[in-house]
Design an enzyme around this catalytic site. Structure first.
Site, PDB file in Angstrom:
ATOM      1  CG  ASP A  79      17.471 -10.564  -3.023  1.00 36.99           C
ATOM      2  OD1 ASP A  79      16.714 -11.447  -2.565  1.00 36.99           O
ATOM      3  OD2 ASP A  79      18.446 -10.818  -3.756  1.00 36.99           O
ATOM      4  CE  LYS A  80      15.422 -14.706   3.985  1.00 39.08           C
ATOM      5  NZ  LYS A  80      15.249 -16.110   3.535  1.00 39.08           N
ATOM      6  CG  HIS A  81      21.881 -14.199   1.937  1.00 33.72           C
ATOM      7  ND1 HIS A  81      21.964 -15.210   1.009  1.00 33.72           N
ATOM      8  CD2 HIS A  81      22.777 -14.499   2.915  1.00 33.72           C
ATOM      9  CE1 HIS A  81      22.880 -16.083   1.404  1.00 33.72           C
ATOM     10  NE2 HIS A  81      23.381 -15.681   2.553  1.00 33.72           N
ATOM     11  CB  SER A  82      18.417 -16.977   5.222  1.00 34.23           C
ATOM     12  OG  SER A  82      18.662 -17.800   6.353  1.00 34.23           O
ATOM     13  CB  THR A 119      15.494 -21.092  -1.281  1.00 34.26           C
ATOM     14  OG1 THR A 119      15.783 -20.629   0.044  1.00 34.26           O
ATOM     15  CG2 THR A 119      14.220 -20.430  -1.762  1.00 34.26           C
ATOM     16  NE  ARG A 167      35.602 -19.098   0.908  1.00 34.86           N
ATOM     17  CZ  ARG A 167      34.331 -18.808   1.110  1.00 34.86           C
ATOM     18  NH1 ARG A 167      33.546 -18.457   0.091  1.00 34.86           N
ATOM     19  NH2 ARG A 167      33.823 -18.869   2.320  1.00 34.86           N
ATOM     20  CE  LYS A 186      26.359 -16.896  -4.066  1.00 34.09           C
ATOM     21  NZ  LYS A 186      27.683 -16.963  -3.439  1.00 34.09           N
ATOM     22  CE  LYS A 187      20.549 -13.271  -1.860  1.00 28.97           C
ATOM     23  NZ  LYS A 187      19.205 -13.554  -2.381  1.00 28.97           N
TER      24      LYS A 187
END
Length: 434
Positions: A79-82, A119, A167, A186-187
Site C-alpha cells: 500500500d501507499k499513502h500520499s 483519489t 479535531r 486506516k492504513k
C-alpha cells in the site's frame, strides 16, 4: 477506566498506557466517550504531545476500534499513502503497476477536501465506477484483479472518524501525533505487508516547508515500523503540480496518457520511485534499480494499462477503457486558454491557489457534502522554468459556465509568477526517510 483520568494524565504531560488508550479509542467508536471528553483529549494531545510509544499505542488502538482486514493471498499486500497535493494521481498508476509485479494492492483511499484532489473522486470520474464496496467484495477484487482503489467502510477505524470530526471543530487538526494516528490507523487496518509514504512539501502541499514534511515523515515511519509494518517515506516536491492537469477527469486522462505510452515525466517518475521502495521492502526485487526497471517496463509495454482496464471494469466501469478513454471521460462545456501577460520564465506556481481555483470551478469540495463536477479543472499547465512569450498559453481552463471560466482565469494569472530570469528548479525527490 475513566476518560477524565486519562485526560488529566495527558494534561500533566503523561502518556496513558496501552490499555487506557485502547479503552479510549473503543469509547470513541461506541459513544462511551462524549464529544466534550474527546475534545479535551485532542486538545491535551495537541498541547502536551505523546511519547513514541504513546503514538504507536494510540495508532493501534484506533486501528483496532473496528475491522482489521486479513488476507489469504499468494503474494505480498502492498500500500501507499500520499499526504496530499495537486495533480497527484500516482495511486491510479501505482496500483496496477504493482499488481503486474506480483503484489496485491487494496488501496483504501479518501475524497478531496480543501485544495487537494481525492483519489476516490478521480476513480469515480470514470462513468459507472463505484468505490463503495464491502470487505467481501474487496477480497474478491484482490483475487480477480489484484488491485482496487476503494473507500473505507464504516467499520474501518471508526475511532478515527469520530476523533477527526472533533479535531476539525477544536483547532487540533495540526497535531503531529493525531495526524500520524489518523493516517496510520486506516492504513494499518488494511494489514499491508509493506507501506510507502509520499510526504509532499512545497506550495501545493499541506506541509509547506521541508522541515515540517521531514517531521511528519519521521513520525509516520517510526510509528508504522513500531506497529510492525515495514515502512519508508519519500519526501517529494509539490512546488508545482505533479501532473500538468488538476481536476478529476483531467487527471485520469493524464494517467491514461502515461499508461498508453503517450507521455511520461514527473508523474511516472514518482510512481516508479515509490513502487521500487515497496517491491524491495516486500522482497519482490533485490535492489531499487531492478525494481525501478521492472516497474518502468510494465508501465510502458501495456501491461499496467490492461490491469487498470480490468480494475475499472470490475468496479462497474466500461469495458475496453484503455482504448476508449478519450470518448468515455466527461468533458466540460467551456474550454479556454489563459495566456502569458508578458515574456519571461515561469518562476513560481502557487499550487494551493490552483487547487482552490479547481474547487471554485466545482471540481473539489470545501466540506464533505459538496458535490463534485468531474469534468472541470485545469489542463496543459506549463511547468516551472518554462520560457514563455507574451501570449503563450499557460494553461487551459475547463469550466461549466463562462463566468466561472472568467473567475478562474484571474485566479490562474495570480497563481503563476513570470520573471526575467529562469528559477532554480527543486528536485523531484527531496529525501528518503527509513
Amino acid at each position: 477506566m475513566d476518560a477524565r483520568a486519562i485526560n488529566a494524565a495527558l494534561r500533566r504531560g503523561e502518556t496513558p498506557g496501552d490499555a487506557d488508550l485502547r479503552w479510549f479509542a473503543q469509547g470513541l467508536a461506541d459513544g462511551t466517550v462524549s464529544d466534550a471528553q474527546a475534545g479535551a483529549f485532542a486538545m491535551a494531545v495537541c498541547l502536551q504531545g505523546l511519547s513514541t510509544d504513546g503514538r504507536r499505542a494510540l495508532t493501534l488502538a484506533m486501528r483496532d476500534s473496528g475491522d482489521v482486514l486479513s488476507w489469504d493471498l499468494d503474494g505480498p499486500v502492498l500500500d501507499k499513502h500520499s499526504t496530499g497535493g495537486v495533480g497527484d494521481c500516482v495511486s491510479l498508476l501505482l496500483a496496477p503497476a504493482l499488481a503486474e509485479c506480483g503484489a496485491y494492492v487494496p488501496m483504501i483511499s479518501g475524497r478531496g477536501l480543501g485544495h487537494t484532489g481525492g483519489t476516490l473522486d478521480k476513480m469515480e470520474a470514470i462513468p459507472g465506477v463505484t468505490t463503495s464496496v464491502s470487505e467481501d467484495r474487496l477480497d474478491g477484487l484482490m483475487r480477480d484483479v489484484g488491485c482496487a482503489i476503494v473507500g473505507a467502510t464504516a467499520q474501518i477505524a471508526p475511532a478515527d472518524k469520530r476523533l477527526y470530526a472533533i479535531r476539525d471543530v477544536t483547532a487540533t487538526v495540526e497535531s503531529l501525533d493525531l495526524i500520524t494516528a489518523s493516517i496510520l490507523s486506516k492504513k494499518l487496518a488494511a494489514s499491508p505487508d509493506a507501506l510507502v509514504l509520499d510526504v509532499k512539501t512545497g506550495s501545493g502541499a499541506f506541509m509547506k516547508s521541508d522541515e515540517d514534511a521531514r517531521a511528519l515523515a519521521r513520525s509516520l515511519v517510526d510509528t508504522a515500523n513500531a506497529a510492525g509494518c515495514p515502512t519508508s517515506a519519500l519526501i517529494t516536491d509539490m512546488n508545482q503540480p505533479l501532473a500538468p492537469a488538476l481536476g478529476n477527469a483531467l487527471e485520469v486522462a493524464e494517467v491514461m496518457r502515461v499508461l498508453t505510452g503517450e507521455t511520461s515525466g514527473p508523474l511516472a517518475e514518482i510512481t516508479i520511485a515509490l513502487g521500487a521502495v515497496l517491491l524491495v521492502q516486500a522482497g519482490l526485487e533485490k535492489t531499487p534499480e531492478e525494481a525501478a526497471a521492472r516497474l518502468s517496463a510494465v508501465l510502458t509495454d501495456g501491461r499496467a494499462a490492461a490491469r487498470f482496464e480490468a480494475m475499472v471494469a470490475a468496479m462497474g466501469g466500461p469495458q475496453g477503457f484503455a482504448c476508449d478513454w478519450q470518448s468515455v471521460l466527461p468533458e466540460a462545456s467551456v474550454i479556454r486558454e489563459v495566456t502569458a501577460p508578458q515574456a519571461g520564465y515561469i518562476s513560481a506556481i502557487d499550487g494551493e491557489a490552483l487547487g482552490l481555483c479547481v474547487v471554485g470551478l466545482g471540481g473539489g469540495r470545501m466540506v464533505e457534502s459538496d458535490l463534485v463536477d468531474p469534468a472541470v479543472g485545469l489542463s496543459d499547465l506549463l511547468p516551472l522554468g518554462a520560457r514563455v512569450a507574451r501570449g503563450t498559453p499557460l494553461v487551459r481552463i475547463h469550466a461549466a459556465r463562462e463566468d466561472a471560466a472568467d473567475r478562474a482565469a484571474q485566479e490562474v494569472l495570480a497563481a503563476i509568477t513570470i520573471a526575467d530570469a529562469a528559477p532554480k528548479l527543486p528536485p523531484l525527490i527531496h529525501e528518503r526517510i527509513i
